[in-house]
Write an enzyme that holds these catalytic residues in place. Structure first.
Site, PDB file in Angstrom:
ATOM      1  N   ALA A 125       0.834  -1.202   0.000  1.00  0.00           N
ATOM      2  CA  ALA A 125       0.000   0.000   0.000  1.00  0.00           C
ATOM      3  C   ALA A 125       0.870   1.254   0.000  1.00  0.00           C
ATOM      4  CB  ALA A 125      -0.925  -0.014   1.216  1.00  0.00           C
ATOM      5  N   MET A 126       1.040   1.819  -1.166  1.00  0.00           N
ATOM      6  CA  MET A 126       1.845   3.034  -1.320  1.00  0.00           C
ATOM      7  C   MET A 126       0.947   4.197  -1.718  1.00  0.00           C
ATOM      8  SD  MET A 126       5.111   2.053  -1.217  1.00  0.00           S
ATOM      9  CE  MET A 126       5.748   0.402  -0.962  1.00  0.00           C
ATOM     10  N   GLU A 130      -1.815   6.887  -2.604  1.00  0.00           N
ATOM     11  CA  GLU A 130      -2.918   7.506  -1.865  1.00  0.00           C
ATOM     12  C   GLU A 130      -3.715   8.377  -2.818  1.00  0.00           C
ATOM     13  OE1 GLU A 130      -1.375   9.607   1.486  1.00  0.00           O
ATOM     14  OE2 GLU A 130      -0.272   7.871   2.243  1.00  0.00           O
ATOM     15  N   SER A 142       1.766   9.695  -8.592  1.00  0.00           N
ATOM     16  CA  SER A 142       3.153   9.766  -9.080  1.00  0.00           C
ATOM     17  C   SER A 142       4.044  10.430  -8.034  1.00  0.00           C
ATOM     18  CB  SER A 142       3.182  10.577 -10.378  1.00  0.00           C
ATOM     19  OG  SER A 142       2.485   9.893 -11.381  1.00  0.00           O
ATOM     20  N   THR A 168      -3.940  -3.640  -5.142  1.00  0.00           N
ATOM     21  CA  THR A 168      -4.173  -4.968  -5.707  1.00  0.00           C
ATOM     22  C   THR A 168      -4.170  -5.992  -4.580  1.00  0.00           C
ATOM     23  OG1 THR A 168      -3.096  -4.313  -7.748  1.00  0.00           O
ATOM     24  CG2 THR A 168      -3.251  -6.675  -7.320  1.00  0.00           C
ATOM     25  N   GLU A 219      10.837  -4.819  -9.441  1.00  0.00           N
ATOM     26  CA  GLU A 219       9.421  -4.494  -9.643  1.00  0.00           C
ATOM     27  C   GLU A 219       9.177  -4.096 -11.096  1.00  0.00           C
ATOM     28  OE1 GLU A 219       7.929  -1.724  -6.805  1.00  0.00           O
ATOM     29  OE2 GLU A 219       6.199  -1.158  -8.042  1.00  0.00           O
ATOM     30  N   LEU A 257      -7.511  -5.517 -36.529  1.00  0.00           N
ATOM     31  CA  LEU A 257      -7.357  -6.528 -37.585  1.00  0.00           C
ATOM     32  C   LEU A 257      -8.533  -7.502 -37.587  1.00  0.00           C
ATOM     33  CD1 LEU A 257      -3.546  -7.310 -37.314  1.00  0.00           C
ATOM     34  CD2 LEU A 257      -4.710  -6.090 -39.163  1.00  0.00           C
ATOM     35  N   GLY A 259     -11.591  -6.747 -36.277  1.00  0.00           N
ATOM     36  CA  GLY A 259     -12.771  -5.972 -36.641  1.00  0.00           C
ATOM     37  C   GLY A 259     -13.911  -6.108 -35.653  1.00  0.00           C
ATOM     38  N   THR A 284       3.864   5.483 -13.440  1.00  0.00           N
ATOM     39  CA  THR A 284       3.394   5.715 -14.810  1.00  0.00           C
ATOM     40  C   THR A 284       4.599   5.777 -15.760  1.00  0.00           C
ATOM     41  OG1 THR A 284       3.592   8.119 -14.719  1.00  0.00           O
ATOM     42  CG2 THR A 284       1.514   7.162 -13.932  1.00  0.00           C
TER      43      THR A 284
END
Lengths: 385, 381, 381, 385
Positions: C124-125, C127, C132, C158, C243, C339, C341, C367
């Protein structure tokens, strides 16, 4: 909305096609470019027919038409021969300053000669090494007993050396003042003492026109040579760039059309593996994408010209038209070469100079990131309808 | 991990060549571009210094070195920012036909000169109406007795003016299937009926003497045939891997040089406030993207070189590389001009020449469209 | 030459895993996508079979295998055409924090469960206002005595719902410079004050339980801190290479699967006259271009894996790869749809899911714009 | 040339903006899409206000305006909410056949109900597995004692299952006849015996509309259900596809505008590294390129619509507009997601469904290579002015 040319516009287009058919000669064009000689006779004829300066007021031998018509002329000439087309439509570079912001006296003095092709003009805007960054410009103009004294260097000035007059962007304010306040434009005639032009050598294209690095060493001009107010240079500069970019977009569209015409003709004729190469799907799709890029670049270019004539041109739209048309021309001419195979790289098949001329339109008056900066500035704070 | 293993001998060779380029090539490049040809003497000097045909075996006067030496020559020549002294074409594309398929007598006669630079070679395949479609070839080679008569014309021939010896592809008019009717012949300068057309004016490659060649009742001894009669296509196919690999190698090095130059330019150039242009985010990201593409291209190129040196069949991969790497030269060189802006439009900027020169890479040695056709077939699509 | 050297043991492991995927994952993927979560049991089975945390050392119940096993897991899972069972995140991104920085006690307590699949992990980074810009983090961790109180909220986590153990980045509010104020803490499921927010509805990754996490006066023992206090950023930096490499590896395998599937589809599908669509030249060339990009990407990815395994610093190259490979997933997946369709617009086409899922790759784990910023700095532009 | 909307057109635009402000609700739209339920009330209101079928003749409750105005409606609705916008403007899919080529009786029977939103229509053209290749079509119609008996399968028919009427393309000639001669169109009502619709499941977007695979098993229709002459199907089909592509281009432009609006707003608000992200050059340039792509796609789309209304639409131009606008919408929505970072992937921030809807416009009515084939066919043998 309406998406067709008016009858008079179609006639202009037709007249130019005929002019080109009669006067343009491939070998002649290649020779002019090789030998860096300007086709003066051709220019005279184009002027006599009123193609050059078609957007100038009648009193200056113009037809009093709009930028749209001028763009139509440029597009059509470039389509027939990108190099001759550019050469014929770039002799008056910088004259827009006089046309749009000059004094009556300045107009009387120069515009007619320009429209007659007897006088070339040049825009000396970019300081050595600074590109399109006009903050605290190094070229300065200082007032000394009623005169202005100009010092500085300008790089790669188109028509430098041949032009009779130079429109020179100078800093008249302090370095700390914002560019919106500290810039002023001046007209300098080629005979001016202290002005030296050094040939910049050959370039990617337009070598039948000259380009030079200019040095202004204590060049004195009277206050009557000033264009616009003192400190109003930045505003006029941007109006000028907007107009140039719209014209460049039309030249680029013409270049793309010319490259496309030649590629299409070649693909119909050239037979490999038992059929004309245009029958191969990959070739057909290249032609389709070329035609499509031209179609939207042209629509945008015409929209920008129309907006200019109706006094509603936004700098962002001019930059969009220029970037889109130039990128399109480069992409189209690139594929035109590829479709020609080895012949595409050969001078005599013309498409290679269409590619170089297309790239010129992409680099001239600010390349991609300059245009994107302009577009971003104009869209970021605006609500679009 | 290093994919390619350069020994001290390789590095010593590279430094010697680099010194040579600085002394004997770079100072003359502008002149050669002006003259649209490289003096024979320059070829000779390359030979004297041992920079030509590094792969030719000792038996024929060569040093018999590995393919890495060819890669080094391609890399150092790329850094001279000109294309006229087309050593890779001579050493790695034309001469191998002679060494692989020439008779002992032929090899003894010609290879030492190719190594020494006394003999400059060219290969003549393309014809005015036979570009991508080699089978449309109309130049004929009719063998009667111990002679062969060659009739026809070839175009886009690199070294066309300088060439002392030309490998000519000609077709046997009596045969139905062109793919089984092509033979390769060696035609010497001065052979009656062998004439050079005008030097072709091009978008770039100005220092290179590209020309048309004409063969009019040109008779040569039959022993000048390379390999079996009518096996020309097979021989061409056998040599495709190295030919296309060399194109990818040249393209990769051209890309790296441009990235290096444009990066240096934009780190040095400053805006009115003294901020380096490379610190503008859009420019910064563009340089990062170009550096990334160059690095990814380098890795793929090196792997193919390694596999080629192992003698593996990587024809399909080299076709992929020929189109991918030569296409990359186009995006990179165009982007370099855009980032520099108006000043890049002047020849004096030095960045313009590679843009003009490289445009032919996606076209020559088989257009990139042909490469994709070949790969498509090999992938059984 | 082979860049990576897979042993028989690797291949045996791959086949076992592939069989497992066919039996225990692929048949349930649609159901998991429906339910927006993967059952804990599936994680447990992965662990029982030895497919989780292959790198964890024997001392803590792992097999202590090399990184190639992680690559194999990423490749085989990519072929299941779903993203919910995010083993690479658990095994190669989160768990390494515990093994590298956890105290002996912590490692003994948690790692065996991570290996067996009894413990699913998350990190959990991010917020709401610190994406970024990690330095804008506002979740605080205040240590008093032998406890730490965590307050704040995290998002885009996740395994947010399934996670039994979460590595939480929190900032010491008393310090000025955020880069020297971040610590990493382990928070167990069920800890008072630790709550899960709603499961987030997304464009893709439907089988994955992405959620918000809330920490409200959440108190944990101070021994749950990973590594030194306030050294969080340093630890994050140390783990970036693997990572980002794992992201590139996942992207590469996703690309290969799409190319394989779209090629098979277009070779099978026929026009009204029975001509395979892959024989239409435009389609044919498109497939060739996609195959070429996949091959070039594979070579670069393998080289980075090899260098990572050698313990070399390839942080810059992995940042290049993270952006280049994840961008490639976008061009390839979009082209695949074009391709095929209209039929590709239906979920039943199976080609649509990867297009939806992969869109997040250029965004997550930093990102691609951040990647370019980092590379730009490392290139000293 | 003229590049502004007329006053009435501006009023239509304004009216729709207000309608959307009042009636569109984000959560409602997301729910309809999630639950695959159609917003009937919303459609009724739009119909009452005359937005739907604005290009229908007045006798069928239309406003008797042009396709240009219909496109303006579609663009504006899609801009405000791409999913609702598509849902409101795709209910009459296939009705163009009736409008342009139907008998008076067919028009009287259906057009008014369609304009009222009481009747959905569907175009059943594509045979299972054959895409846009209509040579020797498998779905056939045979004449048996004054009736036509239809057999065959159609794939992924939009509105299949909800539509009251289907326009079905059938082969009435032999397999060996050219498609220009062996195709005919028929109207089939949903109650027709032998017609079965199987839900095609969820799709990339437009899930509030249905899509189904249709099976025609000995479906009998009277000769009065025929649209156009026997064997004239291919010509009518292409006219239909031209019109659809123009409308799709307008929907795509609207989708691009909506994604751009949201991205711009987000870039102004979102602060990272101490400034709003719009202040970063890379972000500004993304916005600039998005705005530029929209500008030229819109110009091309409007040009195509204008050409249609003036009876001069070339299939190539329709295909160019569709491909350019759809590609532009995909590119713009893609960047809109990227600019949103992690939020961009989340449903509640909307841009992700703009991206899916954009991709729908790229795939629907033929993806890139189908359009390129059409463009190539139209440009290859034509001399362009």
């Amino acid at each position: 909305m309406e998406f067709t040319l008016t009858k008079p516009q179609k006639e202009i287009q037709k007249a130019i096609f005929e002019f080109c058919k009669g006067e343009f000669d491939k070998e002649f064009g290649l020779d002019c470019e090789r030998n860096r000689t300007y086709p003066n006779k051709l220019l005279e004829k184009a002027c006599d027919l009123g193609f050059i300066g078609i957007h100038y007021p009648e009193e200056y031998l113009g037809a009093g038409l709009g930028l749209f018509e001028h763009c139509l002329v440029a597009e059509t000439l470039c389509r027939r021969d990108s190099t001759l087309g550019l050469a014929l439509t770039l002799t008056a570079s910088g004259a827009e300053f006089i046309l749009r912001s000059g004094t009556g006296d300045q107009k009387d003095r120069y515009l007619q000669q320009i429209a007659e092709g007897r006088l070339f003009s040049a825009a000396a805007l970019v300081d050595e090494g600074l590109g399109y960054d006009f903050r605290c410009l190094k070229t300065t103009a200082a007032q000394e007993n009623g005169q202005w004294v100009i010092d500085g260097k300008k790089s790669l000035v188109l028509n430098g050396g041949t032009a009779g007059i130079y429109v020179v962007l100078c800093r008249t304010g302090t370095e700390t003042e914002p560019q919106e306040k500290n810039l002023t434009l001046f007209l300098v005639e080629k005979e001016a003492k202290g002005l030296t032009c050094e040939d910049a050598g050959t370039r990617i294209s337009c070598n039948m026109l000259t380009a030079a690095d200019l040095t202004f060493n204590q060049v004195c001009v009277p206050d009557t040579s000033r264009i616009g107010d003192v400190g109003d240079g930045y505003r006029l500069l941007n109006r000028f760039l907007d107009e140039c970019r719209v014209v460049l977009s039309a030249q680029a569209v013409g270049i793309a059309l010319g490259a496309y015409d030649r590629a299409l003709a070649y693909c119909r004729e050239r037979v490999q593996f038992g059929k004309s190469i245009g029958q191969f799907q990959i070739t057909a799709h290249k032609l389709a994408d070329m035609a499509r890029q031209i179609e939207y670049a042209r629509a945008l270019s015409q929209k920008a010209a129309w907006h200019f004539d109706n006094g509603m041109l936004d700098p962002g739209l001019a930059a969009m038209a220029k970037l889109t048309a130039a990128q399109g021309a480069v992409a189209v001419a690139y594929e035109a070469i590829q479709l020609h195979g080895g012949y595409g790289f050969m001078t005599e098949y013309e498409v290679e100079h269409f590619y170089r001329d297309a790239k010129f339109t992409e680099l001239f008056c600010g390349a991609g990131n300059v245009q994107r900066d302009v577009i971003a500035a104009s869209v970021y704070n605006k609500k679009r309808s | 991990m290093e994919i390619l293993h350069y020994t001290d001998a390789h590095e010593e060779f590279r430094l010697r060549l680099r010194g040579f380029c600085e002394k004997e090539i770079i100072p003359f490049v502008d002149e050669w571009e002006e003259n649209h040809i490289v003096p024979k003497q320059a070829w000779k000097r390359m030979g004297e210094e041992g920079f030509l045909c590094t792969a030719v075996s000792e038996a024929y006067g060569g040093p018999g070195k590995d393919f890495l030496y060819s890669v080094i020559v391609a890399e150092e020549l790329a850094r001279t920012n000109h294309t006229g002294l087309a050593a890779p074409l001579h050493s790695d594309i034309v001469v191998p036909y002679i060494e692989s398929y020439g008779s002992e007598a032929i090899k003894k006669r010609y290879l030492p000169g190719c190594v020494s630079g006394d003999i400059v070679t060219a290969v003549a395949m393309t014809e005015p109406d036979a570009g991508s479609d080699l089978a449309a070839m109309t130049t004929t080679g009719v063998e009667d007795g111990d002679e062969v008569e060659i009739n026809g014309s070839k175009t886009f021939i690199t070294n066309g003016i300088n060439a002392d010896l030309v490998v000519v592809a000609a077709i046997d008019p009596t045969l139905e299937n062109p793919h089984q009717a092509v033979s390769l012949y060696l035609v010497k300068d001065g052979t009656p009926g062998f004439e050079r057309g005008r030097r072709l004016e091009k978008m770039g490659f100005h220092s290179q003497d590209t020309a048309e060649l004409f063969f009019n009742k040109c008779r040569i001894p039959v022993e000048n045939r390379l390999g079996e009669k009518n096996m020309g296509f097979v021989m061409l196919m056998e040599k495709l891997q190295q030919e296309r690999l060399i194109c990818a190698v040249m393209a990769q090095f051209a890309v790296e040089l441009i990235v290096e130059n444009v990066t240096a330019y934009l780190k040095t150039a400053k805006d009115a406030m003294g901020k380096p242009l490379s610190k503008y985010q859009a420019t910064n990201f563009a340089l990062v993207e170009m550096a990334t593409q160059a690095r990814i291209g380098r890795t793929f190129m090196e792997k193919l070189v390694a596999e080629h040196m192992e003698g593996r069949d990587v024809v399909m991969e080299t076709c992929m590389a020929k189109y991918w790497h030569t296409d990359l030269t186009q995006t990179i060189s165009n982007r370099a001009l855009d980032l520099i802006g108006e000043e890049a439009a002047a020849e004096r900027s030095q960045i313009l020449r590679p843009w003009r020169d490289l445009r032919v890479l996606p076209i020559f040695a088989g257009t990139n469209e042909i490469m994709k056709m070949v790969v498509g077939r090999m992938l059984q699509l």
